[in-house]
Structures are given as structure tokens and as C-alpha cells.
Scaffold this active site. Structure first.
Site, PDB file in Angstrom:
ATOM      1  N   GLY A 258      56.900  41.429 102.516  1.00 27.88           N
ATOM      2  CA  GLY A 258      58.101  42.239 102.446  1.00 27.88           C
ATOM      3  C   GLY A 258      59.054  41.689 101.406  1.00 27.88           C
ATOM      4  N   ALA A 259      59.163  40.345 101.377  1.00 29.88           N
ATOM      5  CA  ALA A 259      60.058  39.683 100.424  1.00 29.88           C
ATOM      6  C   ALA A 259      59.744  38.193 100.441  1.00 29.88           C
ATOM      7  CB  ALA A 259      61.519  39.928 100.796  1.00 29.88           C
ATOM      8  N   MET A 260      60.315  37.471  99.478  1.00 32.60           N
ATOM      9  CA  MET A 260      60.172  36.011  99.403  1.00 32.60           C
ATOM     10  C   MET A 260      61.512  35.411  99.031  1.00 32.60           C
ATOM     11  SD  MET A 260      58.242  33.416  99.773  1.00 32.60           S
ATOM     12  CE  MET A 260      58.630  31.687  99.504  1.00 32.60           C
ATOM     13  N   GLU A 261      61.901  34.376  99.756  1.00 33.27           N
ATOM     14  CA  GLU A 261      63.257  33.861  99.731  1.00 33.27           C
ATOM     15  C   GLU A 261      63.568  32.883  98.605  1.00 33.27           C
ATOM     16  OE1 GLU A 261      60.942  31.182 102.725  1.00 33.27           O
ATOM     17  OE2 GLU A 261      60.964  33.285 102.128  1.00 33.27           O
ATOM     18  N   ASN A 262      62.897  32.973  97.471  1.00 34.88           N
ATOM     19  CA  ASN A 262      63.134  32.043  96.376  1.00 34.88           C
ATOM     20  C   ASN A 262      64.633  31.836  96.144  1.00 34.88           C
ATOM     21  OD1 ASN A 262      60.238  32.501  95.707  1.00 34.88           O
ATOM     22  ND2 ASN A 262      61.022  34.445  94.947  1.00 34.88           N
ATOM     23  N   GLU A 293      66.137  37.350 104.273  1.00 33.08           N
ATOM     24  CA  GLU A 293      65.975  36.471 103.106  1.00 33.08           C
ATOM     25  C   GLU A 293      67.256  35.688 102.823  1.00 33.08           C
ATOM     26  OE1 GLU A 293      62.945  36.165 102.169  1.00 33.08           O
ATOM     27  OE2 GLU A 293      62.403  37.861 103.448  1.00 33.08           O
ATOM     28  N   HIS A 296      67.372  32.719 105.036  1.00 37.54           N
ATOM     29  CA  HIS A 296      66.479  31.683 104.526  1.00 37.54           C
ATOM     30  C   HIS A 296      67.163  30.736 103.543  1.00 37.54           C
ATOM     31  CE1 HIS A 296      62.520  32.183 106.121  1.00 37.54           C
ATOM     32  NE2 HIS A 296      62.344  33.421 105.681  1.00 37.54           N
ATOM     33  N   GLU A 315      60.670  31.190 109.533  1.00 42.10           N
ATOM     34  CA  GLU A 315      60.539  32.629 109.783  1.00 42.10           C
ATOM     35  C   GLU A 315      61.201  33.056 111.084  1.00 42.10           C
ATOM     36  OE1 GLU A 315      59.912  34.243 107.388  1.00 42.10           O
ATOM     37  OE2 GLU A 315      58.923  32.761 106.125  1.00 42.10           O
TER      38      GLU A 315
END
Length: 813
Positions: A258-262, A293, A296, A315
Site C-alpha cells: 500500500g505504501a512504504m514509510e521511507n 505511514e 511510522h 506495523e
């Protein structure tokens, strides 16, 4: 076949962490060289206690390796590892390599937009993909700051974790970042459409492909507003400011998750930029993903788990806080209701499988093993348990403990024990019993009402016994009116006097358990459900029913009766976790003859009686399209949709896919539809429609995608698998059942990581519902020569099939 790369063992990670302190990375990427590869020059400066170790590297080829001033032989590289004999004190490694652009959503993913032919790149380094972009010590507890330099085509924009400048055309220089784990590093590059804003001293940005710029502009106000609201609330809750400079949200094509918290540059799947009309459920999903995100940035980014088996902390915490923030401060105050539809059963199903595992402390021996537990237990169950803990401790203690955790381990790594100690210091008391019962013991309790005995019974899972107490609300219908009472369960049986026609246990998700309604309640709900206006109660009723169906206590016929009485248009988005998809894939194949026609008629009635243009009318029309068996009716919708609903790209392809499954169109018409509107959605849905056709050629196309003979990107891979196995086409696809089991092992040679496991599931012959198929699935899942990810997905698919077979036997249609 085995992977060409070695998975990092936990013992190796511990040894490397004890040996090394990484001071900094300098990464130079040349994205303008060609379309299939890019240049990568990495300089790593680190100190060592002295002795042997290795760096992770997965190149196309190596140009030069220099270590402490000397040239190393590139042939030393073995299965993704370059051995190093470090000296005590300062060391410097420089790796000049050529790396692959990928199309599987990992590493540096490059795709071409069919709408205009423009190319786009983004980085997804999660788990073990970073070494395919730059040389690194790829484990979460060797954090270091990064300085990134990028050369790109002159018309591209480049965004990374830290603020950047564009001193000359095609050249991008980024500031030194805060300390990051390797899996947080990203670069987003291409002719993206970018929108800027700011809030509370934080520069904000949004970006998406040029071809969907109009949709991004239309959504920008909502996206920025939710971002600002979430920042304010997270700053209030944590008392610690966001520390990563800019906050950019990049919507990128063909993203797996869904997304990535970079940090500084969060990446999202770009279908979350809505190019067609969507329901409120999808907007809530986007809002909660955005807040997830953002959470995060504190839990995961400021403090990162030391090893992968504590990833649930990231998570579960972000899931709970993200949903809470969405419900508390954005326009989507009904977020918890949508979460109930979208996430509850995902976690409960995973928790009942043979592959179930504790939320925490899984002892993953390597990165590959840890990835298998990145599932509904890590997200939905963990979030539910943290929600219970927060309710028990109260906000003052819960957030004081979190703040203590962030402060003590700022820009470092920590474990579950560190967090528990922070909560205990904040006044939580001894949490060992809670941890043992809820976090370290797998499986859910099953709680049922015995109406005749006036008791509620709790049964722990036989394989994972635990003595858990539960406190939750119970909804009771008396003379058609609903009321609630609170029930505490502390033993196998708890008295409960039934004084109503229907009883729904824990409809508001106060606890975590498989809740099974009694037969009288199921029967009464067929009359009561249409009048239920409390959205949380409706969600709880459907979750009770889904759990009962999953454990074989409610028949498909009963579910169809309930759907016909009150079509579940609250949760029909295209996801296997939603009610609409569950109805189509799990319930209707087991239901009596004529059930699909009954559901279709109920959906059509809802289309006609729901206010024109409403989201529920749109949801009902989607259900009507999916259940239609009349090509003339479907073509009628292509010509004219109901008042208030436009035939946008989403609805057009829904109709075309359904026509294809019925054999009422052909490849030429589908090809023409793609040519008329060649966008990203059309490309994926064209694949789904093509392989849904009931022809040998269609199934051969799907199979060529599975075997890798026809190379496609990840979204088309999914569409090909799910479109291939259609109900009513069992005879046509029968030869592919054995071929699936015979040829699956060879797919290890054509794909890896995320999509290797996904393809295992997408192409599983789910419509071949037989004991022989189940036996083959179980046998192959037990083959130790297969990668663990493949075995895990096979086992889960087998568990789903076994439950369907048991239901068929228990309730013959």
C-alpha cells in the site's frame, strides 16, 4: 531451484553488528545511462574491531571494487556477498557497479506509462532489495546517514530521503540524511508532476505521473489537509517533532504494498490517486494509509526494530495510531468501521491457519523467514492488541511509554522488551502476563453463545493454549431494537442470560477472537439486518458471519439469504479482504443453484432504490456488474449507466472483464478498448479481461505470464493469475491444474522476493475444488527444496481450499 542469493542469517547479523559501526554512505546513481541498467558508485566508511565480514551486493556487473585503497577481485562476489577482511579502526569501501532496473516493485523499479510513453523510477529497498541498488551492510541495526547524488535525464525530477537541490540540468544533490536503515533509503525519479505546500515549518510535497496530474491536483487539497491534521495530532500525542526535513508523498506506479514509510519520501501505490470515482471506503483506506505511514516516522523511523522479527512493532503500532488519528482528526470519523470490514478477517484468517505465529518473538532465523510473518497477524491482530492495551493503560501511560521509547533509542534500534520496559517505567505495571498471553501465543480463542445453556463458551486453540480474559460489548436485539451490555470472560464458561432474538458478540472489536453467532441469531438476522443503522454494529455482524462461515458453522445458503436481505454495499472495494470479493470468491461457488441470480437481483434493486449518484448506488452497481449473466444487460451499461453514475475507466473495464468471463466479447474488442484509452488502469484490466476469455488462447497467455515466457510488471502478473481461474471454466483450465504443481518450482528462476510468493497465490488453481488438488497442494507445500515463501503461500492456499471442501461436505448445495 534455490535463490541465487543467500538470505542473511540472524546469527550473521548479530556478528556483523558486533564487529562494525557504519559511519556514513555516499551513493552516486546514474539513471541516465540506459533503460535497463543504471550506474551505482557506493562509498561506505565504517569502523571495525578487525576481522572478516561481508558486504551485500547484487549487481549486473562490477566495474571496480576498492577497499582501503587496494583493488579487490570482483570474482570474490558470491551469491550476493562480497567478503572483506577488515582492519581494526577506520575502513573505506568503494564499489563501482552496474545495477538492474527491475519491474517487480523492488529495488529500483522502472516502468513506462502507456498513456504517454514516459518512464518513471522509484526505490523500494524493503527486506533485502537494497543491495540491488547500492553496496551495503543490509540489516536494520546498522544505521548510518546517507548522502545521495543522482544523474538523471534533464527533464526528470528527483526526490530522496533528504532535501535536495538541482544545481544544473540532470544533476541532483541531496543533503546528508539522518541515520537510516538500508531498507528506508529511496530515490523517486522521472517526469513526475509535483505539488508543493508547507505546514508548521515542514515543507510538504506530492507527486504522481504526468498522465494523472489532473487527478492529483483534484485530490491535493484533501491530501495536504489530512497530512497537516495528522502532523498536528502526532506532534500532540508524542511531543516530539518530525525530524526528517521535508515530507514528500510520492504516488508511484506498480507498487507492491500500500505504501512504504521511507523517511522524508514516503511512497504509495498510485491507484490511490483516484482517476475514477471511488466509494468512501476507498477514501478512508487512503486516509488511514497516509496516517499509518506518518505514524511510522516515529515508530519505525526514529526508532527501528533491531531485527526483522520485531517488525510487527512497526506495523501494529502504525496500524493502531494511523486508524486512531484518521478517526479522531480527519473528516473520516468512521474510519474504525471501515477498518473492521477491511482488516479484521485478514488477521483472523491468518491466525487460524497452520502457519499462524505469535505476534511477537518469532525467532526468525533469517530475513526470508521473517518476511513470511509480515501478514495480517503483524498488522490487524497486533493493532487490535495494542488498542486493547491502550484502553487498559489509558492514554497518559500509553503515550508516556512511547515517548520514553523514542527518546531513549532516538535514531537507533530497539526490541519489544525495550518498549515494554518503557511502558512499565511509565506506570503500566508488570506486563509479562499480557505479553505471554497476547503477544507470544499464537491463535485466537473461539467464543460462542450456547443459547440453550445460557452461557458463553471460550475455547483456546488446541495447538496454542492460553488463558486469556476478554472484556467486550454484546449487542442484543429485543423486539427489533438493539441494546448493548458489557461481558467479561475469564474462564471456559461465562453465564449469559439470553433475553432477545439475536445476540452479536463483540461487534465493536473490543477484543480479539473468532466469534460465532448461534443458529437462532443467524436466522433472525435475515429480518433484522436491513434495519440496522449503527454502522459499527453492521460491520460487527458481518464479521461474526464471516468468521462463522470460515469455521464451517454457517452455510453459503444462509450467507446468500443475508446478502439478498441487505446487500453489503458498505464494503465492496476490489480487495480479497472486502465483503464483495469474499462473496464472489468464497461464498457463491458453494451456494445453491440460482444464488448468483438472487444476489444480482438484490444488487439491481439496490441500484434502483439507493439515492442517485450516491456511493452506495455505485457499490451496488459494481456488485450487479460482477454477478450479471446477461451480456445484453452489460452492454446496456456500456451504452448508458444509471442516473448519477458516469461510465469512467473503472466501470468500463469492470463491464468488459465481466463480458470476457462470460465469453461475450473477444480479444479484438478488448485490444481496441486498450488502444482507445491506453492508461495504466487499462493496461492491467486489459490483461485481466484477455485471460478471462473462455478460450485456449486466453489461458495460454495467462500461463506464459506465470512461467515468465511473457514478461510483465507486477500488477499485470496479478491480473493474469486472478483472471485465469474463472468459475464456469473448470473444464477449459483443467490441464493447467497439474501443470501448476509441476511447473511452479521453476518460477524460482524467473522471479524472486515479493512477487515470487504473490505469483504462487495468484495462479493457484482455486476453482479446482477437489481433494486431489488439495493433496497436491499440501504435498508441494511440504517440499523443503522450495523457497519458504512459496511453501508458505501454498500452505495458506491449501488451508483455504480445505475449509471450502469441509463447508461443501457439511452443507451440500
Amino acid at each position: 531451484m534455490s535463490s541465487p542469493y543467500q538470505s542473511l542469517q540472524r546469527t550473521e547479523a548479530v556478528a556483523r553488528h558486533e564487529l562494525l559501526d557504519v559511519e556514513e554512505y555516499d551513493v552516486r546513481l546514474d539513471l541516465a545511462a540506459d533503460d535497463s541498467t543504471f550506474g551505482s558508485v557506493t562509498t561506505i566508511r565504517f569502523t571495525s574491531r578487525g576481522g572478516p565480514t561481508f558486504v551485500d551486493l547484487k549487481p549486473v556487473r562490477v566495474n571496480e571494487i576498492r577497499f582501503n585503497g587496494s583493488t579487490l577481485d570482483a570474482d570474490l562476489l558470491d551469491r550476493g556477498r562480497l567478503p572483506l577482511e577488515t582492519v581494526e579502526g577506520h575502513n573505506e569501501l568503494v564499489v563501482d557497479a552496474v545495477m538492474p532496473f527491475r519491474n517487480d516493485g523492488e529495488g529500483l523499479h522502472r516502468s513506462t506509462d502507456p498513456a504517454d510513453g514516459e518512464s518513471y523510477v522509484y526505490g523500494m529497498m524493503f527486506m533485502d532489495a537494497a543491495p540491488s541498488v547500492f553496496a551495503c551492510f543490509d540489516q536494520p541495526d546498522l544505521k548510518a546517514p546517507y548522502t545521495v547524488h543522482v544523474r538523471a535525464p534533464r527533464d526528470w525530477t528527483v526526490i530522496a530521503n533528504a532535501p535536495g537541490t538541482n544545481p544544473e540540468p540532470g544533476v541532483w544533490e541531496f543533503a546528508r540524511s539522518q541515520p537510516l536503515s538500508t531498507y528506508f533509503v529511496t530515490v523517486v525519479a522521472g517526469p513526475y508532476h509535483v505539488i508543493h505546500d508547507q505546514h508548521d515549518g515542514i515543507p510538504l510535497g506530492l507527486s504522481a505521473r504526468k498522465s494523472i496530474a489532473g487527478a492529483l491536483e483534484a485530490d491535493a487539497d484533501e491530501l495536504f489537509t489530512m497530512t497537516k491534521q495528522s502532523f498536528d495530532e502526532l506532534h500532540r500525542l508524542f511531543g516530539i517533532r518530525y525530524p526528517f526535513g521535508n515530507y514528500h508523498q510520492a504516488f508511484v506506479p506498480e507498487f507492491n504494498a500500500g505504501a512504504m514509510e521511507n523517511p522524508g519520501c514516503v511512497t504509495f501505490r498510485d491507484p490511490l490517486v483516484f482517476t475514477s470515482r471511488v466509494t468512501r471506503g476507498m477514501r478512508i483506506q487512503r486516509a488511514s494509509t497516509l496516517a499509518h505511514e506518518m505514524a511510522h516516522q516515529w515508530f519505525g523511523n526514529i526508532v527501528t526494530p533491531k531485527w526483522w522479527d520485531d517488525l510487527w512493532l512497526n506495523e501494529s503500532f502504525a496500524e493502531y495510531i494511523g486508524n486512531r488519528v484518521t478517526a479522531d482528526v480527519t473528516e473520516y470519523d468512521d474510519a474504525w468501521v471501515d477498518v473492521a470490514y477491511a482488516r479484521r478477517q485478514w488477521g483472523l484468517y491468518a491466525d487460524q491457519r497452520p502457519s499462524s505465529h505469535p505476534v511477537a518473538g518469532n525467532g526468525a532465523v533469517d530475513a526470508t523467514a521473517a518476511l513470511q510473518d509480515f501478514d495480517g497477524i503483524s498488522y490487524a491482530k497486533g493493532s487490535s492488541i495494542l488498542k486493547q492495551l491502550a484502553a487498559s493503560l489509558g492514554d497518559e501511560v500509553f503515550f508516556a511509554g512511547a515517548i520514553d521509547h523514542f527518546t531513549r533509542h532516538r535514531f537507533g534500534n530497539a526490541t519489544m522488551h525495550d518498549l515494554l520496559e518503557s511502558w512499565e517505567r511509565a506506570g503500566a505495571g508488570d506486563l509479562s502476563s499480557f505479553t505471554s498471553s497476547w503477544l507470544r501465543t499464537a491463535g485466537p480463542d473461539t467464543i460462542v453463545l450456547d443459547r440453550g445453556a445460557n452461557v458463553v463458551r471460550r475455547t483456546p486453540p488446541a495447538e496454542h493454549p492460553a488463558d486469556r480474559s476478554h472484556t467486550f460489548r454484546v449487542a442484543v436485539a429485543t423486539d427489533g431494537k438493539w441494546s448493548t451490555r458489557t461481558l467479561t470472560i475469564e474462564g471456559p464458561e461465562t453465564p449469559f442470560v439470553v433475553d432477545g432474538e439475536a445476540v452479536v458478540l463483540d461487534p465493536y472489536e473490543d477484543s480479539w477472537a473468532v466469534l460465532v453467532p448461534d443458529a437462532d441469531t443467524v436466522a433472525q438476522l435475515k429480518t433484522l439486518l436491513p434495519a440496522v443503522e449503527d454502522e459499527g454494529l453492521r460491520a460487527g455482524i458481518w464479521n461474526n458471519l464471516r468468521s462463522a462461515f470460515h469455521v464451517g458453522e454457517v452455510s453459503a445458503a444462509d450467507v446468500v439469504d443475508l446478502v439478498v436481505a441487505s446487500p453489503p454495499v458498505e464494503s465492496t472495494e476490489d480487495s480479497k479482504r472486502r465483503l464483495g470479493s469474499w462473496l464472489l470468491s468464497d461464498v457463491l461457488p458453494l451456494a445453491p443453484a440460482g444464488s448468483i441470480e438472487r444476489v444480482h437481483a438484490a444488487a439491481l434493486d439496490k441500484v434502483g432504490t439507493t439515492p442517485a449518484g450516491s456511493e452506495h448506488q455505485l457499490a451496488a452497481l459494481r456488485m450487479a456488474i460482477s454477478t450479471s449473466t446477461d451480456p445484453a444487460e452489460l452492454r446496456g451499461w456500456l451504452a448508458s449507466t444509471p442516473a448519477g453514475i458516469d461510465l469512467d475507466v473503472d466501470l468500463r473495464w469492470r463491464v468488459l472483464v465481466r463480458l470476457a468471463a462470460l465469453g461475450a466479447t473477444d480479444a479484438a474488442e478488448l485490444d481496441d478498448a486498450l488502444a482507445a484509452d491506453p492508461n495504466g488502469v487499462s493496461r492491467v484490466e486489459h490483461m485481466r479481461a484477455r485471460v478471462s476469455l473462455p478460450t485456449p488462447e486466453a489461458k495460454e497467455l495467462a500461463w506464459s505470464v506465470f512461467t515468465g515466457a511473457h514478461d510483465v510488471a507486477n500488477y499485470e502478473l496479478e491480473a493474469a493469475g486472478l483472471g485465469m481461474w474463472r468459475g464456469g471454466q473448470e473444464e477449459l483450465v483443467a490441464p493447467y491444474v497439474d501443470r501448476y504443481f509441476d511447473e511452479l518450482p521453476a518460477t524460482v528462476g524467473v522471479r524472486s522476493g515479493w512477487v515470487l510468493a504473490d505469483a504462487t497465490e495468484f495462479f493457484f488453481p482455486a476453482t479446482s475444488l477437489s481433494e486431489s488438488t488439495l493433496e497436491r497442494a499440501r504435498a508441494l507445500a511440504a517440499d523443503a527444496s522450495l523457497p519458504l515463501s512459496v511453501r508458505r503461500r501454498l500452505g495458506d492456499c491449501a488451508d483455504d481450499m480445505a475449509r471450502k471442501l469441509q463447508s461443501r461436505h457439511a452443507f451440500p448445495a
